[in-house]
Enzyme design. Structure first.
Site, PDB file in Angstrom:
ATOM      1  N   ARG A 136       2.647  -1.048   0.498  1.00 25.60           N
ATOM      2  CA  ARG A 136       2.395   0.406   0.641  1.00 25.60           C
ATOM      3  C   ARG A 136       1.139   0.983  -0.120  1.00 25.60           C
ATOM      4  O   ARG A 136       0.616   0.638  -1.144  1.00 25.60           O
ATOM      5  CB  ARG A 136       3.781   0.911  -0.195  1.00 25.60           C
ATOM      6  CG  ARG A 136       3.938   2.560   0.060  1.00 25.60           C
ATOM      7  CD  ARG A 136       5.212   3.005  -0.366  1.00 25.60           C
ATOM      8  NE  ARG A 136       5.308   4.577  -0.198  1.00 25.60           N
ATOM      9  CZ  ARG A 136       6.477   4.733  -0.408  1.00 25.60           C
ATOM     10  NH1 ARG A 136       7.519   4.236  -1.333  1.00 25.60           N
ATOM     11  NH2 ARG A 136       6.577   6.183  -0.272  1.00 25.60           N
ATOM     12  N   SER A 137       0.420   1.890   0.756  1.00 25.85           N
ATOM     13  CA  SER A 137      -0.778   2.386   0.230  1.00 25.85           C
ATOM     14  C   SER A 137      -2.060   1.111  -0.129  1.00 25.85           C
ATOM     15  O   SER A 137      -2.213   0.524   0.747  1.00 25.85           O
ATOM     16  CB  SER A 137      -0.597   3.212  -0.953  1.00 25.85           C
ATOM     17  OG  SER A 137      -1.739   3.968  -1.474  1.00 25.85           O
ATOM     18  N   SER A 138      -2.204   1.090  -1.427  1.00 28.26           N
ATOM     19  CA  SER A 138      -3.265   0.122  -1.769  1.00 28.26           C
ATOM     20  C   SER A 138      -2.488  -1.334  -1.542  1.00 28.26           C
ATOM     21  O   SER A 138      -3.405  -2.120  -1.052  1.00 28.26           O
ATOM     22  CB  SER A 138      -3.374   0.252  -3.419  1.00 28.26           C
ATOM     23  OG  SER A 138      -4.390  -0.945  -3.521  1.00 28.26           O
TER      24      SER A 138
END
Length: 289
Positions: A136-138
């Site tokens: 998720r995200s990074s």
């Protein structure tokens, strides 16, 4: 009293044997000193599946373990989950920018993570045809990077609110690329595919099947990045010209799913920001678990 004692003893043994998140410190070459955490259910098949779960900026491996249902589902579906933890103490983001991490066996975070997965496969005699990744995200950005740098290690990925592999490439002292985050780095599918392939020169095998999730009003990693991810991986797979099969309100109201020849899938979440919910069961369907 005897029955009570036996009952308490049984409960104690069950608790003692209960699976828990465990840190592994000797998983092999670790060029960036990343940390490895692993969740192994009490009951495993002879050749279990492995899922790599990569955390977001500001988070940790243990927090991603607590924030998602991967481990609890692992108890019922009997797969192993590996949770890497970034060595970057400044903002707890993964390095998805440096030449080292964007190169197969280049000495970056991607190599440390790959060695965690290789260790797990060897130790638990895992099924190499059932090794998957999500983030998720990074962690989603790293999922894309892992797909390009170690395509021979993973069969499929499910990335939540990320960017294309190589989008954030830049100075090694600054892992945040504002132009990438804002959706200003726009390339053709062929250009993105070349960037991905250049991360593992000489590799001629298959790449992971990729699934992407993104909110349409993401203010951290602009929604345009979803389109760039799709361009990259449909071009890698040679299905860029395939007319996608589109399903509305799938997997729930406000979500639109687009499937490109069963190799690449995107899921747009209308009016959802960067904190798009993780749909573990849908990711597992994509993995084939």
């Amino acid at each position: 009293m005897v029955l009570l004692s036996l009952s308490l003893l049984s409960a104690g043994l069950a608790f003692a044997n209960a699976a828990s998140l465990t840190q592994v410190t000797d998983f092999g070459y670790n060029p960036t000193n990343a940390e490895m955490y692993i969740y192994v259910p009490d009951k495993l098949p002879a050749n279990p599946a492995v899922i790599l779960g990569v955390h977001y900026c500001g988070g940790t491996g243990p927090e991603f373990y607590n924030d998602t249902r991967w481990a609890s589902i692992a108890d019922t579906k009997a797969f192993i989950v590996v949770y890497p933890n970034t060595p970057n103490l400044k903002d707890h983001c993964w390095d998805v920018a440096s030449k080292q991490t964007l190169t197969h066996d280049g000495g970056g975070d991607s190599q440390s993570i790959a060695n965690m997965v290789k260790y797990t496969i060897a130790k638990y005699n895992a099924d190499k045809s059932k090794v998957f990744m999500t983030g998720r995200s990074s962690g989603s950005m790293m999922t894309n990077v892992m797909a390009a740098t170690y395509p021979d290690l993973f069969v499929a990925g499910s990335a939540y609110a990320g960017v294309s592999a190589g989008c954030a490439a830049g100075p090694e002292v600054d892992y945040w690329n504002a132009d990438c985050a804002q959706g200003k780095i726009i390339k053709t599918g062929a250009e993105w595919a070349a960037i991905a392939r250049d991360m593992y020169p000489g590799y001629t095998g298959a790449y992971p099947r990729m699934q992407f999730w993104h909110g349409t009003v993401d203010g951290i990693l602009n929604y345009q990045n979803l389109h760039e991810e799709v361009k990259q991986w449909t071009s890698v797979w040679g299905v860029a010209d395939v007319q996608p099969v589109t399903s509305t309100d799938s997997p729930e109201a406000g979500y639109t799913r687009m499937n490109y020849g069963d190799k690449v899938e995107s899921v747009s979440a209308d009016n959802i920001n960067h904190d798009i919910p993780v749909h573990e069961e849908e990711s597992l369907k994509w993995f084939g678990i």
